[in-house]
Design a protein around this motif. Structure first.
Motif, PDB file in Angstrom:
ATOM      1  N   LEU A  24       0.824  -1.200   0.000  1.00 29.65           N
ATOM      2  CA  LEU A  24       0.000   0.000   0.000  1.00 29.65           C
ATOM      3  C   LEU A  24       0.866   1.261   0.000  1.00 29.65           C
ATOM      4  O   LEU A  24       0.647   2.186  -0.781  1.00 29.65           O
ATOM      5  CB  LEU A  24      -0.888  -0.031   1.247  1.00 29.65           C
ATOM      6  N   LEU A  52       3.928   1.627  -1.045  1.00 31.41           N
ATOM      7  CA  LEU A  52       4.626   1.787  -2.326  1.00 31.41           C
ATOM      8  C   LEU A  52       3.663   2.260  -3.412  1.00 31.41           C
ATOM      9  O   LEU A  52       3.980   3.167  -4.185  1.00 31.41           O
ATOM     10  CB  LEU A  52       5.285   0.467  -2.734  1.00 31.41           C
ATOM     11  N   SER A  53       2.471   1.659  -3.466  1.00 28.66           N
ATOM     12  CA  SER A  53       1.519   2.042  -4.509  1.00 28.66           C
ATOM     13  C   SER A  53       1.090   3.492  -4.324  1.00 28.66           C
ATOM     14  O   SER A  53       1.039   4.264  -5.291  1.00 28.66           O
ATOM     15  CB  SER A  53       0.275   1.146  -4.467  1.00 28.66           C
ATOM     16  N   ILE A  54       0.777   3.863  -3.095  1.00 30.12           N
ATOM     17  CA  ILE A  54       0.350   5.243  -2.836  1.00 30.12           C
ATOM     18  C   ILE A  54       1.485   6.209  -3.162  1.00 30.12           C
ATOM     19  O   ILE A  54       1.278   7.290  -3.712  1.00 30.12           O
ATOM     20  CB  ILE A  54      -0.108   5.405  -1.366  1.00 30.12           C
ATOM     21  N   SER A  55       2.710   5.789  -2.842  1.00 31.31           N
ATOM     22  CA  SER A  55       3.869   6.617  -3.138  1.00 31.31           C
ATOM     23  C   SER A  55       3.972   6.892  -4.643  1.00 31.31           C
ATOM     24  O   SER A  55       4.249   8.023  -5.050  1.00 31.31           O
ATOM     25  CB  SER A  55       5.117   5.912  -2.611  1.00 31.31           C
ATOM     26  N   VAL A  56       3.727   5.860  -5.462  1.00 37.32           N
ATOM     27  CA  VAL A  56       3.770   6.063  -6.915  1.00 37.32           C
ATOM     28  C   VAL A  56       2.681   7.048  -7.340  1.00 37.32           C
ATOM     29  O   VAL A  56       2.918   7.955  -8.135  1.00 37.32           O
ATOM     30  CB  VAL A  56       3.592   4.722  -7.675  1.00 37.32           C
ATOM     31  N   VAL A  57       1.487   6.894  -6.768  1.00 39.26           N
ATOM     32  CA  VAL A  57       0.383   7.792  -7.136  1.00 39.26           C
ATOM     33  C   VAL A  57       0.718   9.232  -6.748  1.00 39.26           C
ATOM     34  O   VAL A  57       0.612  10.148  -7.572  1.00 39.26           O
ATOM     35  CB  VAL A  57      -0.937   7.355  -6.449  1.00 39.26           C
ATOM     36  N   SER A  93     -10.490  11.004 -16.754  1.00 38.50           N
ATOM     37  CA  SER A  93     -11.232   9.747 -16.807  1.00 38.50           C
ATOM     38  C   SER A  93     -10.402   8.636 -17.445  1.00 38.50           C
ATOM     39  O   SER A  93     -10.499   7.477 -17.063  1.00 38.50           O
ATOM     40  CB  SER A  93     -12.524   9.983 -17.600  1.00 38.50           C
ATOM     41  N   VAL A  94      -9.566   9.000 -18.414  1.00 39.26           N
ATOM     42  CA  VAL A  94      -8.761   7.983 -19.099  1.00 39.26           C
ATOM     43  C   VAL A  94      -7.490   7.648 -18.307  1.00 39.26           C
ATOM     44  O   VAL A  94      -7.147   6.487 -18.095  1.00 39.26           O
ATOM     45  CB  VAL A  94      -8.387   8.478 -20.516  1.00 39.26           C
ATOM     46  N   MET A 137      -6.419   8.513 -15.037  1.00 43.64           N
ATOM     47  CA  MET A 137      -6.371   8.215 -13.597  1.00 43.64           C
ATOM     48  C   MET A 137      -6.542   6.728 -13.247  1.00 43.64           C
ATOM     49  O   MET A 137      -5.743   6.195 -12.479  1.00 43.64           O
ATOM     50  CB  MET A 137      -7.382   9.082 -12.832  1.00 43.64           C
ATOM     51  N   PRO A 138      -7.567   6.031 -13.788  1.00 42.03           N
ATOM     52  CA  PRO A 138      -7.656   4.604 -13.449  1.00 42.03           C
ATOM     53  C   PRO A 138      -6.371   3.866 -13.844  1.00 42.03           C
ATOM     54  O   PRO A 138      -5.863   3.024 -13.098  1.00 42.03           O
ATOM     55  CB  PRO A 138      -8.847   4.111 -14.273  1.00 42.03           C
ATOM     56  N   PHE A 149      -3.614   4.498 -11.272  1.00 42.39           N
ATOM     57  CA  PHE A 149      -3.820   3.745 -10.027  1.00 42.39           C
ATOM     58  C   PHE A 149      -3.483   2.266 -10.223  1.00 42.39           C
ATOM     59  O   PHE A 149      -2.835   1.653  -9.388  1.00 42.39           O
ATOM     60  CB  PHE A 149      -5.275   3.904  -9.543  1.00 42.39           C
ATOM     61  N   ILE A 150      -3.929   1.705 -11.356  1.00 40.30           N
ATOM     62  CA  ILE A 150      -3.657   0.280 -11.583  1.00 40.30           C
ATOM     63  C   ILE A 150      -2.158   0.067 -11.789  1.00 40.30           C
ATOM     64  O   ILE A 150      -1.566  -0.856 -11.225  1.00 40.30           O
ATOM     65  CB  ILE A 150      -4.467  -0.228 -12.795  1.00 40.30           C
ATOM     66  N   LEU A 185      -0.417   0.114  -8.509  1.00 37.10           N
ATOM     67  CA  LEU A 185      -0.619  -1.105  -7.721  1.00 37.10           C
ATOM     68  C   LEU A 185       0.269  -2.236  -8.229  1.00 37.10           C
ATOM     69  O   LEU A 185       0.918  -2.935  -7.453  1.00 37.10           O
ATOM     70  CB  LEU A 185      -2.093  -1.532  -7.769  1.00 37.10           C
TER      71      LEU A 185
END
Lengths: 321, 248
Positions: free
Chosen positions: A35, A37-42, A203-204, A206-207, A210-211, A214
């Motif tokens: 979590l 690491l993923s949040i850090s990338v975001v 919309s294009v 951001m998802p 996030f993926i 992760l």
């Protein structure tokens, strides 16, 4: 009304958080690190994505029509060469460049031209040049190899894809449909158009961000780093190991030189150059974001060709240095 | 409904991420994720994004008619959106935390030469006792990498704070006082640590505990460990995690 929903929703989530903090809640180490690491990338990528969307809005709405085209040479090769230099004026790293590159296609650039920009920009951007110079100076030709290698690869890729007979087929169907739409002539205000682009690009992208974050986090938790470091001193394996590391780590091109600096003693200079050329163009997070625009087939071809060319850059540096 | 979700998902994700970021900055917890030098830039872009989010709710836009995706496309983007939403929600509700020993062992402590030049042996040799107590884990790790000459470490008191990771070769008697060194964000955090010899340390301390260790370096009595020098602690005290757990 929606604004109200949003505010109440986020407030409710923050309330749950306050409760969890108070109750001494903690996740198992691996899950917590995944979590973090993923949040850090975001968090690290988000400002660049926003900057990219803003620049894309400027190019599509606020610059006079065709101004970029007007001054570019007509010869396709020279034209792509000029486009590959655009990045010098744009301190945006790779994920921010995707919305901008999409904006360029909508604004009339061909797909290969936009691709050339997309691949070269993160490498020739001024912050990347400064940080790479701070980290390595002119040692072993790493900085020069990175700049020339990046420009060469971007132009070669642009040329290769310009040979494709159906440029539309390079794009995902939804983005191709967006490009076919006639330019808006109903006299909507520029502000309205700008906000609309923001909503659509968010919309294009951001998802995908996030993926990508992760997946990047998950790979980092799962793959032991020493496996890669062990391969460092072999001229060929070190190059491959560095490409895998660049792919996995998905760190932003503005700062990747600092990241790789501590590995400089264990790895050969050519493999460092490969890392610095390959990483900004291809990594796990970038592929997720690029998939919003290009077909899977194009991305596979792109990865293979960029991989081979950056390995070549590394081998040349290893041979010369 | 589907088209509405498709149109607004990005704005919602940006709103959540930006609010979480700004909230973290108020608690000075943004440093758990990114290097302090990026905080100002991140916040400026965050405020701009927030402005755009509000504009997108207030300004009248003219969305083009979009086609609904195929059923398969819907399933795929539904799953994708679910995953993204999961991280977005976790970003807000799970209390932020520093990286743990799990990542430290995964990345192999001291596997890189990070901070190799933080301290030079000659400069350190001439320094006063007071200076040594300000040395961090990274400073000492840098010296240990440069020299294993025991006479160099004589009369140089060590006083460091870090979290515990077990030595993989002699986990019963050896551990590392560790810190992550960050150059950009938590993703690039490199674990650095100094070896400590303390027989049966696990009876009193646990992996991931934050501790302050004082003592001096000496020959490592452990035969199983690969380290020739280790800290012989005079005292090991449990402490709270520092507000900036990473070193730079």
């Amino acid at each position: 009304m929606w604004l109200g929903f949003g505010v109440v929703g986020i407030a409710a989530l923050l309330g749950i958080r306050a409760f969890l903090e108070g109750s001494g809640f903690s996740l198992p180490n691996e899950l917590q690190d995944l979590l973090t690491l993923s949040i850090s990338v975001v968090i690290e990528s988000l400002p660049f994505v926003i900057l990219g969307i803003l620049l894309s809005i400027v190019v599509q709405v606020w610059l006079p029509d065709g101004i970029l085209m007007k001054y570019l040479p007509r010869n396709p090769v020279l034209r792509r060469l000029c486009i590959s230099m655009f990045g010098i004026f744009l301190p945006v790293c790779e994920c921010g460049n995707v919305p901008l590159a999409r904006g360029l296609i909508v604004g009339g650039f061909t797909v290969p031209e936009s691709m050339t920009f997309l691949l070269a920009a993160p490498i020739v951007n001024p912050i990347t040049i400064i940080t790479t110079h701070q980290a390595f100076g002119f040692d072993d030709g790493i900085l020069v190899a990175r700049l020339l290698g990046g420009l060469a690869i971007a132009n070669i890729i642009g040329w290769l894809f310009s040979l494709h007979p159906r440029q539309d087929a390079l794009l995902t169907s939804s983005f191709a449909a967006e490009c076919r739409r006639p330019a808006d002539e109903h006299g909507h205000s520029r502000t309205s158009k700008s906000v609309d682009i923001f909503i659509r690009e968010a919309s294009v992208i951001m998802p995908a961000l996030f993926i990508g974050a992760l997946v990047a986090g998950a790979i980092q938790v799962a793959v032991p780093r020493d496996v890669l470091v062990a391969l460092g001193s072999n001229p060929l394996w070190s190059i491959l190991a560095m490409m895998v590391l660049a792919f996995v780590i998905a760190v932003c091109s503005n700062v990747d030189a600092f990241f790789i600096l501590p590995f400089a003693n264990t790895f050969m200079p050519g493999s460092i150059a490969t890392f610095l050329v390959f990483g900004p163009i291809i990594d796990i997070k970038m592929l997720a974001i690029l998939r919003t625009t290009f077909t899977t087939r194009v991305l596979v071809q792109l990865t293979v060709v960029v991989g081979l060319l950056s390995a070549l850059v590394g081998l040349v540096v290893n041979y010369v240095a | 409904m589907w088209l509405r979700v498709q149109r607004w998902r990005g704005v919602v994700l940006i709103a959540i991420a930006v609010v979480a970021t700004i909230w973290l900055s108020f608690g000075n917890q943004l440093v758990l994720y990114i290097h302090p030098r990026y905080i100002v830039f991140t916040l400026i872009m965050g405020v701009l994004a927030l402005g755009l989010v509000i504009a997108s709710l207030v300004v009248r836009t003219h969305p083009e008619d979009e086609e609904e995706p195929s059923p398969r496309g819907k399933v795929l983007s539904g799953i994708g959106l679910g995953v993204a939403a999961l991280i977005a929600v976790a970003m807000v509700i799970v209390p932020p935390a520093t990286l743990t020993s799990a990542t430290a062992s995964q990345r192999d402590i001291n596997s890189t030469t990070l901070g190799a030049e933080t301290q030079s042996v000659t400069a350190a040799d001439a320094a006063s006792v007071a200076t040594f107590t300000t040395f961090t884990v990274v400073d000492w790790a840098s010296l240990l990498r440069q020299t294993s000459d025991l006479t160099f470490y004589e009369g140089k008191p060590v006083d460091v704070v870090g979290f515990i990771t077990a030595d993989p070769d002699d986990p019963a008697n050896m551990f590392y006082v560790s810190r992550f060194v960050v150059t950009c964000c938590a993703v690039d955090a490199q674990p650095t640590g100094i070896p400590v010899f303390l027989a049966n340390w696990q009876d009193t301390y646990a992996v991931d505990d934050w501790i302050e260790a004082t003592g001096q370096f000496g020959t490592n009595p452990s035969t199983a460990s690969k380290q020739s020098i280790a800290l012989h602690p005079d005292a090991v005290t449990k402490v709270d995690q520092p507000s900036e757990p990473y070193l730079y």
